[in-house]
Enzyme design. Structure first.
Site, PDB file in Angstrom:
ATOM      1  N   ASP A  89       0.817  -1.209   0.000  1.00  0.00           N
ATOM      2  CA  ASP A  89       0.000   0.000   0.000  1.00  0.00           C
ATOM      3  C   ASP A  89       0.857   1.267   0.000  1.00  0.00           C
ATOM      4  O   ASP A  89       0.425   2.314  -0.476  1.00  0.00           O
ATOM      5  CB  ASP A  89      -0.908   0.053   1.244  1.00  0.00           C
ATOM      6  CG  ASP A  89      -1.888  -1.101   1.302  1.00  0.00           C
ATOM      7  OD1 ASP A  89      -1.845  -1.975   0.421  1.00  0.00           O
ATOM      8  OD2 ASP A  89      -2.702  -1.132   2.253  1.00  0.00           O
TER       9      ASP A  89
ATOM     10  N   ASP B 242      -2.475   5.707  -3.039  1.00  0.00           N
ATOM     11  CA  ASP B 242      -1.865   4.594  -2.320  1.00  0.00           C
ATOM     12  C   ASP B 242      -1.103   3.780  -3.371  1.00  0.00           C
ATOM     13  O   ASP B 242      -1.577   3.635  -4.514  1.00  0.00           O
ATOM     14  CB  ASP B 242      -2.935   3.691  -1.685  1.00  0.00           C
ATOM     15  CG  ASP B 242      -3.437   4.220  -0.336  1.00  0.00           C
ATOM     16  OD1 ASP B 242      -3.146   5.373   0.027  1.00  0.00           O
ATOM     17  OD2 ASP B 242      -4.156   3.447   0.358  1.00  0.00           O
TER      18      ASP B 242
ATOM     19  N   HIS C 189      -7.601   0.104  -3.811  1.00  0.00           N
ATOM     20  CA  HIS C 189      -6.504  -0.763  -4.251  1.00  0.00           C
ATOM     21  C   HIS C 189      -6.935  -1.674  -5.403  1.00  0.00           C
ATOM     22  O   HIS C 189      -7.980  -2.305  -5.343  1.00  0.00           O
ATOM     23  CB  HIS C 189      -5.927  -1.573  -3.088  1.00  0.00           C
ATOM     24  CG  HIS C 189      -5.469  -0.685  -1.968  1.00  0.00           C
ATOM     25  ND1 HIS C 189      -5.254  -1.131  -0.694  1.00  0.00           N
ATOM     26  CD2 HIS C 189      -5.199   0.650  -1.950  1.00  0.00           C
ATOM     27  CE1 HIS C 189      -4.868  -0.110   0.067  1.00  0.00           C
ATOM     28  NE2 HIS C 189      -4.837   0.983  -0.673  1.00  0.00           N
TER      29      HIS C 189
ATOM     30  N   ASP D  58      -5.501  -4.418  -6.370  1.00  0.00           N
ATOM     31  CA  ASP D  58      -4.964  -5.781  -6.383  1.00  0.00           C
ATOM     32  C   ASP D  58      -5.904  -6.874  -5.883  1.00  0.00           C
ATOM     33  O   ASP D  58      -5.469  -8.012  -5.656  1.00  0.00           O
ATOM     34  CB  ASP D  58      -3.586  -5.842  -5.692  1.00  0.00           C
ATOM     35  CG  ASP D  58      -3.566  -5.294  -4.282  1.00  0.00           C
ATOM     36  OD1 ASP D  58      -4.595  -4.782  -3.811  1.00  0.00           O
ATOM     37  OD2 ASP D  58      -2.491  -5.376  -3.646  1.00  0.00           O
TER      38      ASP D  58
ATOM     39  N   CYS E 296      -0.803  -7.760  -1.161  1.00  0.00           N
ATOM     40  CA  CYS E 296      -0.776  -6.612  -0.238  1.00  0.00           C
ATOM     41  C   CYS E 296       0.362  -6.715   0.762  1.00  0.00           C
ATOM     42  O   CYS E 296       0.986  -5.703   1.106  1.00  0.00           O
ATOM     43  CB  CYS E 296      -2.061  -6.552   0.584  1.00  0.00           C
ATOM     44  SG  CYS E 296      -3.582  -6.507  -0.353  1.00  0.00           S
TER      45      CYS E 296
HETATM   46  O1  DAV Z   1     -11.646  -6.138  -2.450  1.00  0.00           O
HETATM   47  O2  DAV Z   1     -11.545  -5.292  -0.464  1.00  0.00           O
HETATM   48  C1  DAV Z   1      -8.723  -5.164  -1.039  1.00  0.00           C
HETATM   49  C2  DAV Z   1      -7.383  -4.674  -1.493  1.00  0.00           C
HETATM   50  C3  DAV Z   1      -6.446  -4.605  -0.363  1.00  0.00           C
HETATM   51  N1  DAV Z   1      -5.155  -4.075  -0.754  1.00  0.00           N
HETATM   52  C4  DAV Z   1     -11.094  -5.443  -1.606  1.00  0.00           C
HETATM   53  C5  DAV Z   1      -9.796  -4.774  -1.974  1.00  0.00           C
END
Ligand code: DAV
Length: 374
Positions: free
Chosen positions: A111, A199, A248, A250, A354
Site C-alpha cells: 500500500d 496509495d 486498491h 490488487d 498486499c
Molecule cells: O476487495 O476489499 C482489497 C485490497 C487490499 N489491498 C477489496 C480490496
C-alpha cells in the site's frame, strides 16, 4: 541480521522472477478510529463499526506466525526477504491540519511502497491513520540506499488531509449499497481533488506502462502526479464499476504473465479502457470465484482477496491455501501453485500481494503495449 550480499533495487512489472521482497509484520496493528476515508470503506454490517484500538493479541500472534511462514516459504525458494520495523501505532497522528488518536499497522507494504525500476516511492496515502506508516520502512530503505548506488529513494508530497479532501456525502450514517454503486460507477469517490492522493497498491506495473485505479484511495490528481513523476512511463487511469468500496487495484485486476490478466467478474474493466489491452493481444479473463462468502473477522477487505496473489515468476504463483477455486484456475492456466496459508492475517491489511512489496525482480523495462489507444 542482514546478509553480506549488497542489496540491488529493480522491479519493472508484477511477474518477472522475484529475487528480493519485503513481507509485512502484524505487530502492534490497530483498528484505527473513525475518519472520513476509513468510514467510507467499512461496510454497514461490518464487525469493525464502533470499535477501535489495538487488535486482539492472539490474532496478532497468529498473523505474525503466518507472515513469518510466508517469508520462510519465499526464502526456501531462494528469494531474499526483509521485514519492516513497526512503530508504536498507539501514538496519535498530529499535524497542523488534523489529529487522529491512533494509527494502523505495517502488514501491507504494497500500500505504501511503489517500486518502479531502481526507485522506491513512498505513496502520499489517503487515510490520516496511515500518514506516518512510511517510517516503518525507513530502516530498510536507508540500508538499500547505502548498498545500492543506483537506488532512488523518493517520497511523494505529504498531503494535508484536511476535511476538504473528503466528500461530505460519504459521512452519512447510512448509505445503501445501491447508492454506493451508483456513486462509484460515476466516479464520485470519497476523496476529492483537493490535492494529489494515491496509495501505492492502486498501481500496477507493466514495464513502460503504469495502470492506476482511480477510486477511494487514489484521485485524478494523484494519477497526474505519478504521470509527471515518471515521465518515461505511460500512465493509464482505470476504474472498476461494480465495486462499492474501490480501494486498491490488487483484488480486482491481477496480471499473471505477459499477455494475461485476471479481472474480478463483479468489477469488470469498462470496454473503453480494455482497448489498450485488446490492441496488444492481452487477454483479460474472469478470476475464479472466492472460496469464502465472508471475509474473516475485523477485516477491511472483501472476499476477493482470493485473487490477491503473488506471482513469483511467469510460471509460479503463490495462492492462499483455502482459495481452492483460484488455485484450480491457476493450475488450469498451466502455472505452478505455491499454497500459502494467510487468511488469518487478512484482517491486518490484505492478502499475499498486499503483504509484500518488490525490491528486486529480474528483467528490464519492456514495452508490452506498443499499440497505444488513439
Ligand atoms: O476487495 O476489499 C482489497 C485490497 C487490499 N489491498 C477489496 C480490496
Amino acid at each position: 541480521m542482514h546478509s553480506i550480499e549488497p542489496v540491488r533495487v529493480s522491479s519493472w512489472n508484477e511477474w518477472d522472477p522475484l529475487r528480493h521482497v519485503i513481507v509485512g509484520v502484524a505487530t502492534g496493528s490497530h483498528v484505527p478510529p473513525p475518519e472520513p476515508a476509513v468510514n467510507a470503506k467499512v461496510p454497514e454490517d461490518s464487525d469493525m463499526l464502533g470499535i477501535h484500538g489495538i487488535r486482539p493479541k492472539e490474532t496478532i500472534e497468529k498473523g505474525n506466525e503466518l507472515l513469518d511462514n510466508f517469508a520462510d516459504t519465499l526464502r526456501h525458494r531462494g528469494i531474499r526477504v526483509d521485514r519492516p520495523t513497526p512503530i508504536d501505532f498507539s501514538q496519535p497522528v498530529q499535524t497542523p491540519d488534523f489529529h487522529t488518536s491512533s494509527q494502523f499497522g505495517c502488514m501491507p507494504p504494497r500500500d505504501v511502497l511503489l517500486t518502479v525500476g531502481s526507485e522506491i516511492l513512498e505513496a502520499t496515502m489517503s487515510y490520516r491513520c496511515r500518514w506516518f506508516e512510511y517510517l516503518c520502512y525507513r530502516p530498510l530503505l536507508q540500508r538499500f540506499w547505502e548498498d545500492d548506488p543506483e537506488f532512488r529513494h523518493e517520497a511523494a508530497p505529504k498531503p494535508r488531509l484536511t476535511d476538504r479532501d473528503y466528500r461530505k456525502d460519504y459521512l452519512a450514517d447510512s448509505i445503501s449499497e445501491e447508492q454506493r454503486l451508483e456513486w462509484t460507477a460515476r466516479k464520485h469517490f470519497v476523496t476529492t481533488e483537493e490535492e494529489p492522493l494515491f496509495d501505492a497498491a492502486d498501481v500496477l506495473r507493466f514495464g513502460r506502462d503504469l495502470v492506476v485505479q482511480h477510486g477511494f484511495t487514489t484521485n485524478l490528481k494523484g494519477i497526474e502526479w505519478l504521470r509527471r513523476h515518471f515521465p518515461d512511463h505511460r500512465v493509464h487511469a482505470v476504474n472498476f464499476p461494480g465495486d462499492p468500496y474501490p480501494i486498491h487495484i490488487d483484488a480486482t485486476f491481477t496480471p499473471l504473465r505477459p499477455g494475461l490478466i485476471l479481472n474480478n467478474p463483479k468489477r469488470r474493466l469498462p470496454d473503453e479502457q480494455r482497448k489498450i489491452f485488446e490492441r496488444n493481444n492481452w487477454e483479460i479473463i474472469d478470476a475464479a470465484p472466492p472460496a469464502h462468502n465472508q471475509p474473516p473477522p475485523l477485516c477491511y477487505s472483501s472476499v476477493w482477496l482470493s485473487m490477491n496473489i503473488l506471482v513469483l515468476d511467469p510460471k509460479t504463483v503463490c495462492v492462499e491455501k483455502s482459495e481452492v477455486y483460484q488455485a484450480e484456475q491457476i493450475d488450469r492456466l498451466g502455472m505452478e501453485v505455491v499454497e500459502v496459508e494467510l487468511r488469518d492475517a487478512y484482517a491486518f491489511g490484505g492478502g499475499l500481494h498486499c503483504s509484500t512489496a518488490d525490491v528486486l525482480r529480474e528483467g528490464d523495462c519492456e514495452d508490452y503495449f506498443p499499440v497505444q489507444p488513439d
